[in-house]
Design a protein around this motif. Structure first.
Motif, PDB file in Angstrom:
ATOM      1  N   THR A  39      -7.538   0.473  -1.391  1.00 15.84           N
ATOM      2  CA  THR A  39      -6.349  -0.049  -0.724  1.00 15.84           C
ATOM      3  C   THR A  39      -5.152   0.794  -1.129  1.00 15.84           C
ATOM      4  O   THR A  39      -4.898   0.969  -2.326  1.00 15.84           O
ATOM      5  CB  THR A  39      -6.089  -1.515  -1.115  1.00 15.84           C
ATOM      6  N   TYR A  40      -4.422   1.297  -0.146  1.00 13.80           N
ATOM      7  CA  TYR A  40      -3.265   2.152  -0.401  1.00 13.80           C
ATOM      8  C   TYR A  40      -2.027   1.552   0.268  1.00 13.80           C
ATOM      9  O   TYR A  40      -2.103   1.031   1.389  1.00 13.80           O
ATOM     10  CB  TYR A  40      -3.500   3.559   0.159  1.00 13.80           C
ATOM     11  N   GLU A  41      -0.905   1.633  -0.434  1.00 11.65           N
ATOM     12  CA  GLU A  41       0.361   1.162   0.103  1.00 11.65           C
ATOM     13  C   GLU A  41       1.410   2.255  -0.024  1.00 11.65           C
ATOM     14  O   GLU A  41       1.352   3.082  -0.938  1.00 11.65           O
ATOM     15  CB  GLU A  41       0.851  -0.089  -0.638  1.00 11.65           C
ATOM     16  N   ARG A  42       2.370   2.234   0.907  1.00  6.72           N
ATOM     17  CA  ARG A  42       3.549   3.073   0.748  1.00  6.72           C
ATOM     18  C   ARG A  42       4.738   2.372   1.405  1.00  6.72           C
ATOM     19  O   ARG A  42       4.596   1.637   2.380  1.00  6.72           O
ATOM     20  CB  ARG A  42       3.350   4.459   1.359  1.00  6.72           C
ATOM     21  N   ARG A  43       5.892   2.601   0.816  1.00  9.43           N
ATOM     22  CA  ARG A  43       7.111   1.976   1.328  1.00  9.43           C
ATOM     23  C   ARG A  43       7.579   2.672   2.586  1.00  9.43           C
ATOM     24  O   ARG A  43       7.474   3.886   2.719  1.00  9.43           O
ATOM     25  CB  ARG A  43       8.205   2.014   0.258  1.00  9.43           C
ATOM     26  N   ARG A  44       8.091   1.877   3.490  1.00 14.72           N
ATOM     27  CA  ARG A  44       8.679   2.376   4.717  1.00 14.72           C
ATOM     28  C   ARG A  44      10.128   1.924   4.782  1.00 14.72           C
ATOM     29  O   ARG A  44      10.592   1.132   3.949  1.00 14.72           O
ATOM     30  CB  ARG A  44       7.915   1.849   5.938  1.00 14.72           C
ATOM     31  N   SER A  45      10.852   2.423   5.754  1.00 19.73           N
ATOM     32  CA  SER A  45      12.246   2.040   5.905  1.00 19.73           C
ATOM     33  C   SER A  45      12.352   0.579   6.324  1.00 19.73           C
ATOM     34  O   SER A  45      11.395  -0.029   6.807  1.00 19.73           O
ATOM     35  CB  SER A  45      12.927   2.935   6.941  1.00 19.73           C
ATOM     36  N   GLY A  46      13.538   0.006   6.135  1.00 19.47           N
ATOM     37  CA  GLY A  46      13.776  -1.363   6.555  1.00 19.47           C
ATOM     38  C   GLY A  46      13.037  -2.400   5.737  1.00 19.47           C
ATOM     39  O   GLY A  46      12.625  -3.435   6.269  1.00 19.47           O
ATOM     40  N   LEU A  47      12.838  -2.139   4.443  1.00 17.86           N
ATOM     41  CA  LEU A  47      12.163  -3.070   3.545  1.00 17.86           C
ATOM     42  C   LEU A  47      10.757  -3.426   4.022  1.00 17.86           C
ATOM     43  O   LEU A  47      10.271  -4.548   3.854  1.00 17.86           O
ATOM     44  CB  LEU A  47      12.987  -4.355   3.362  1.00 17.86           C
TER      45      LEU A  47
END
Length: 242
Positions: A39-47
């Motif tokens: 499982t991979y996550e990354r932050r994006r714009s707009g919270l």
């Protein structure tokens, strides 16, 4: 520029295949080219946060949702909806487990080992009987119904929601992540479940499965062990898997 993918280790992650004929998928670590698995996550714009579950380079789920940083639980995982529903992004991709009932067998095992608080599965009668024997002493309550040579089981823990989950953190996350008109009914529903349990409310009660199907999405997602930020992203659409 988007943040880098961050691996979130999870023992639910299916092992890489031993069969050399299974071809790895296209998902690779950008820094080293290694095949991604987990499982991979990354932050994006707009919270927002972007989440992908990858098995041997094949994306099985890929979605965006609001960041919900306060809440965490060992009963909640991005793999729970994937493995319970047999999800794949590309229908031509291989799946981690082979036969027609692999999702049902995964749900049955996940319930036994506390990886999921509630679920339904269908198994051959001999496998269902073995599952019943193993469930003794686990705190699980179940309802079973035969259908020819198969047995359908709906099972869940007798522990109360307020003890299973940090509801204060989850409610705070919902109130921050969604507009008030969407968040407040979901928060109220979670609070109302504090003294209930999945078993009491959605297995032992009259018309339990109908009641579960009509429950607010925040409650259904949590009861199934699905990630709340994924559930929050689906609330407007009003749909959630089983």
């Amino acid at each position: 520029m988007a943040d880098a993918w961050i691996l979130h280790p999870d023992y639910r992650t299916p092992p890489v295949p031993a069969d050399p004929d299974v071809v790895p998928g296209p998902w690779r670590h950008p820094d080293c080219g290694q095949v991604m698995n987990g499982t991979y996550e990354r932050r994006r714009s707009g919270l927002q946060v972007e989440v992908v579950t990858v098995w041997y380079g094949h994306a099985l789920s890929h979605w965006h949702g609001p960041r919900m940083p306060r809440f965490s639980s060992p009963l909640v995982s991005a793999w729970n909806p994937v493995l319970a529903q047999g999800l794949v992004v590309d229908p031509r991709a291989p799946v981690p487990y082979g036969d027609a009932l692999w999702c049902d067998r995964w749900i049955a095992e996940a319930l036994l080992y506390g990886r999921k608080p509630y679920g339904s599965f269908t198994l051959p009668a001999d496998e269902a009987m073995s599952w019943f024997a193993k469930s003794g002493g686990t705190g699980l309550v179940y309802h079973a119904q035969t259908n020819g040579d198969l047995v359908r089981v709906v099972a869940g823990t007798a522990e109360r929601y307020g003890r299973l989950f940090d509801l204060e953190a989850l409610i705070a996350d919902y109130l921050e992540a969604l507009p008030p008109d969407l968040a407040e009914p979901e928060a109220a529903a979670l609070e109302a479940h504090r003294r209930h349990s999945p078993a009491l409310h959605y297995i032992l009660s009259e018309n339990a499965e109908v009641r579960f199907a009509r429950a607010p999405l925040s409650v259904r997602g949590l009861t199934l062990g699905y990630p709340p930020h994924e559930t929050a992203a689906r609330i407007a659409a009003g749909t959630l898997g089983a």
